[in-house]
Design a protein around this motif. Sequence first.
Motif, PDB file in Angstrom:
ATOM      1  N   ILE A 118       0.973  -1.240   0.016  1.00 40.55           N
ATOM      2  CA  ILE A 118       0.024  -0.153  -0.004  1.00 40.55           C
ATOM      3  C   ILE A 118       0.696   1.106  -0.082  1.00 40.55           C
ATOM      4  N   ALA A 119       0.626   2.199  -1.043  1.00 40.97           N
ATOM      5  CA  ALA A 119       1.464   3.310  -1.236  1.00 40.97           C
ATOM      6  C   ALA A 119       0.951   4.626  -0.402  1.00 40.97           C
TER       7      ALA A 119
ATOM      8  N   ALA B   2       2.735   1.706   7.481  1.00 39.29           N
ATOM      9  CA  ALA B   2       1.659   0.458   7.782  1.00 39.29           C
ATOM     10  C   ALA B   2       0.488   1.103   7.669  1.00 39.29           C
ATOM     11  N   TYR B   3      -0.608   0.413   7.215  1.00 40.93           N
ATOM     12  CA  TYR B   3      -1.977   0.815   7.026  1.00 40.93           C
ATOM     13  C   TYR B   3      -2.811  -0.241   7.919  1.00 40.93           C
ATOM     14  N   LEU B   4      -3.785   0.332   8.642  1.00 38.44           N
ATOM     15  CA  LEU B   4      -4.778  -0.389   9.459  1.00 38.44           C
ATOM     16  C   LEU B   4      -6.224  -0.240   8.864  1.00 38.44           C
ATOM     17  N   VAL B   5      -6.909  -1.116   8.662  1.00 36.87           N
ATOM     18  CA  VAL B   5      -8.444  -0.803   8.163  1.00 36.87           C
ATOM     19  C   VAL B   5      -9.308  -1.399   9.598  1.00 36.87           C
TER      20      VAL B   5
ATOM     21  N   PRO C  61      -2.389 -10.696   3.009  1.00 35.42           N
ATOM     22  CA  PRO C  61      -1.207 -10.937   2.052  1.00 35.42           C
ATOM     23  C   PRO C  61      -0.774  -9.765   1.650  1.00 35.42           C
ATOM     24  N   ILE C  62      -1.013  -8.438   1.983  1.00 32.46           N
ATOM     25  CA  ILE C  62      -0.422  -7.315   1.521  1.00 32.46           C
ATOM     26  C   ILE C  62       0.771  -6.843   2.706  1.00 32.46           C
TER      27      ILE C  62
END
Length: 418
Positions: free
Chosen positions: A234-235, A248-251, A370-371
């Motif tokens: 994720i950019a 890092a990204y958290l949904v 998986p990302i």
Amino acid sequence: MKVVILGGGVIGVTSAWYLSQAGHEVVLIDRQTGVAQETSFANAGEISPGYASPWAAPGIPAKALRWLFMQHAPLILRPNVDMAMLRWMIAMLGNCNATDYRINKGRMVRLAEYSRDQLIALRAATGISYDERSQGTLQLFREQKQLDGIAKDIEVLRADNVPFEVLDRAGCIAAEPGLAASASPIAGGLRLPNDETGDCFKFTNALAAMAKARGVQFLMGRTINGLAREAGRIAHVVTDDGPVTGDAYLVAMGSFSPLLLAPLGLRLPVYPVKGYSITVPIVQPEAAPVSTLLDESYKVAITRLGDRIRVGGMAELSGYTNDLPQARRDTLDHSVGTLFPGAGDLTKATFWSGLRPMTPDSTPVVGATPIDNLFLNTGHGTLGWTMACGSGQVIADLIGGHAPAIETADLALARYQR
């Protein structure tokens, strides 16, 4: 590390707090102008680890058919042309067996008990206040056959060393004196003395204020349009006010999480299960509930929150709708009115609905994807408030590369890929 959190409900805010406590730079984005404005706004108020049970259980398909035809139905199905709903219902039915029930309940109780401990520690460390009470939860059975069917739940409670009490009518009234005025039949109850209650909206706003004071950045009123992917990672987050970047990204977007993930090729089996609540001003304190009571017949929770009674429950499959049918309010009025007559002024109650993010096995999805720089903390269903602090600590550990204090491998998205 800079972590970008998508979602400003209780799950997103607790995640922000624990990530900040771990030393990360944290940015939280939400479309609302304040935190806890959607599913966390007016939930039932119960923090009940021992009642963390899967909706998918043996016998549920037969019960569901009966519920659909009840006047005050705990389950409402408003079908539409929605393949996501159909897939979710088929997957849930596939979990309605004794083996999966034990596995799923074990996962849920493990996370919920850990979360309750984390909340106690947070309260002791910060002094956070949110109309909290620690006076247990009573699951009330109006019918003897309901009381006779609790063996499988008691088995799990014993296995996890969760204290409980099985009560007769007199014992229920001793725990909740307001029931003495009820003319309804009461066969008995299952009481968990270690459970708590509290206002999730007040908690989330208080914790957000503390997180902001620690440097967490809140980007409110921003629409999240997607996640941009480059070179397998994720950019940035695509918003209506430009990109937001991080490491890092958290949904943590509840029922809207699968819609965000689908363009990335990730299928998250979360579907909105609509719930309703009323908030009733107390007019006779001695007649009101002391803590939380779960009305098993109607799947309704009745909780004391300061000078108010929160009455919440039901499960409606109707997609992403927020309408407020009078029939749903009638059910809530009936439950609290027959058990605690005269305790609150129902004519002055406020009526609300929210979309609970439910998985077919009732266990939330907490962990990696998986990302490699994308993580999930969503799918808590009716137990977001119960599991929030534990889920926040777990995801902070996982993002930071640390081993959580509890087993978490079976909480991740990968469990659906078997």
